[in-house]
Design a protein around this motif. Structure first.
Motif, PDB file in Angstrom:
ATOM      1  N   GLY A 229       1.074  -1.003   5.855  1.00 10.48           N
ATOM      2  CA  GLY A 229       2.275  -0.464   6.490  1.00 10.48           C
ATOM      3  C   GLY A 229       3.507  -0.592   5.616  1.00 10.48           C
ATOM      4  O   GLY A 229       4.308   0.344   5.504  1.00 10.48           O
ATOM      5  N   LEU A 230       3.667  -1.735   4.970  1.00  7.30           N
ATOM      6  CA  LEU A 230       4.823  -1.942   4.094  1.00  7.30           C
ATOM      7  C   LEU A 230       4.804  -0.989   2.905  1.00  7.30           C
ATOM      8  O   LEU A 230       5.836  -0.466   2.490  1.00  7.30           O
ATOM      9  CB  LEU A 230       4.859  -3.378   3.577  1.00  7.30           C
ATOM     10  CG  LEU A 230       5.299  -4.437   4.572  1.00  7.30           C
ATOM     11  CD1 LEU A 230       5.041  -5.831   4.020  1.00  7.30           C
ATOM     12  CD2 LEU A 230       6.756  -4.267   4.916  1.00  7.30           C
TER      13      LEU A 230
ATOM     14  N   ALA B 153       5.662   2.609   4.282  1.00 10.64           N
ATOM     15  CA  ALA B 153       6.688   2.668   5.328  1.00 10.64           C
ATOM     16  C   ALA B 153       7.709   3.791   5.134  1.00 10.64           C
ATOM     17  O   ALA B 153       8.103   4.449   6.095  1.00 10.64           O
ATOM     18  CB  ALA B 153       7.405   1.317   5.428  1.00 10.64           C
TER      19      ALA B 153
ATOM     20  N   SER C 107       2.761   5.359   8.499  1.00 10.01           N
ATOM     21  CA  SER C 107       3.569   4.204   8.859  1.00 10.01           C
ATOM     22  C   SER C 107       3.497   3.958  10.364  1.00 10.01           C
ATOM     23  O   SER C 107       3.341   2.823  10.815  1.00 10.01           O
ATOM     24  CB  SER C 107       5.018   4.435   8.415  1.00 10.01           C
ATOM     25  OG  SER C 107       5.827   3.358   8.784  1.00 10.01           O
TER      26      SER C 107
ATOM     27  N   TYR D 204       2.297   0.635  12.335  1.00  9.22           N
ATOM     28  CA  TYR D 204       3.307   0.038  13.207  1.00  9.22           C
ATOM     29  C   TYR D 204       2.751  -0.129  14.626  1.00  9.22           C
ATOM     30  O   TYR D 204       2.910  -1.184  15.247  1.00  9.22           O
ATOM     31  CB  TYR D 204       4.566   0.905  13.209  1.00  9.22           C
ATOM     32  CG  TYR D 204       5.631   0.460  14.181  1.00  9.22           C
ATOM     33  CD1 TYR D 204       6.369  -0.695  13.953  1.00  9.22           C
ATOM     34  CD2 TYR D 204       5.896   1.200  15.335  1.00  9.22           C
ATOM     35  CE1 TYR D 204       7.343  -1.102  14.851  1.00  9.22           C
ATOM     36  CE2 TYR D 204       6.873   0.800  16.222  1.00  9.22           C
ATOM     37  CZ  TYR D 204       7.595  -0.357  15.986  1.00  9.22           C
ATOM     38  OH  TYR D 204       8.558  -0.757  16.878  1.00  9.22           O
TER      39      TYR D 204
END
Length: 194
Positions: free
Chosen positions: A110-111, A114, A121, A125
């Motif tokens: 995710g990072l 993002a 993303s 999340y």
């Protein structure tokens, strides 16, 4: 139980291999050819099952959610927060000691995506939010009032993800042991205040 077809087996193999490579190397550093090389499947097999690498990454998010969140739900049944978190982090420590733990797949991937891919993303999340929901339900089972369970779950989740990022960078198993102590302390501190 129904038998899986050869095509389904290939699809599963692609997802599992991609999940491992995305977690180890990152989404952007893993190419379709890397995945194919690890699976010994032809390129046509990839495009038969997935329109793109992004399409595969969405399936990988679903795979991690089913595997990890399913395990968390099953493990949390009839357990207090301290019992659950000890089991969860204990599994991570075992994996880390064997060189097979790379951090939280939802945060790691995710990072990385993002700000580059909104759809991906959002997948990761939403999986993280489901983990917070699991934490909240365990806190409620452990006696935390309904109106306070999400505040405590969010605090525990922030500690959890922070330590996992720290572990991923340092690869020091003691970071996971410290995380366990701090996550137990979250609940113990709550009980001292109430």
């Amino acid at each position: 139980m129904a038998k899986t077809t050869k095509g389904e087996q290939s699809r599963i193999k692609l997802i599992e291999c991609a999940a491992k490579l995305f977690l180890q190397k990152g989404y952007n550093a893993t190419g379709i050819n890397d995945i194919l090389a690890s699976t010994d499947l032809p390129k046509g097999s990839f495009y038969f099952h997935f329109a793109s690498k992004k399409d595969l990454a969405i399936s990988v998010a679903e795979y991690f959610e089913k595997k990890f969140l399913g395990w968390a739900v099953k493990t949390s049944k009839d357990k207090s927060w301290n019992e659950f978190i000890t089991d969860l982090i204990g599994e991570m420590i075992k994996g880390a000691e064997n060189g097979k733990h790379y951090g939280c797949p939802f945060a790691v991937l995710g990072l990385e995506i993002a700000f580059s891919d909104e759809d991906l993303s959002e997948c990761y999340y939403n999986s993280m939010k489901k983990l917070i929901d699991i934490f909240a339900s365990i806190f409620e089972y452990s006696g935390v009032p309904k109106e306070e369970k999400y505040a405590l779950a969010n605090r525990a989740f922030a500690i959890y993800e922070g330590y996992l990022v720290y572990y991923r960078l340092g690869k020091d198993v003691d970071i996971l042991r410290t995380m366990l102590k701090d996550l137990i302390k979250v609940y113990d501190d709550f009980n001292m205040v109430k």
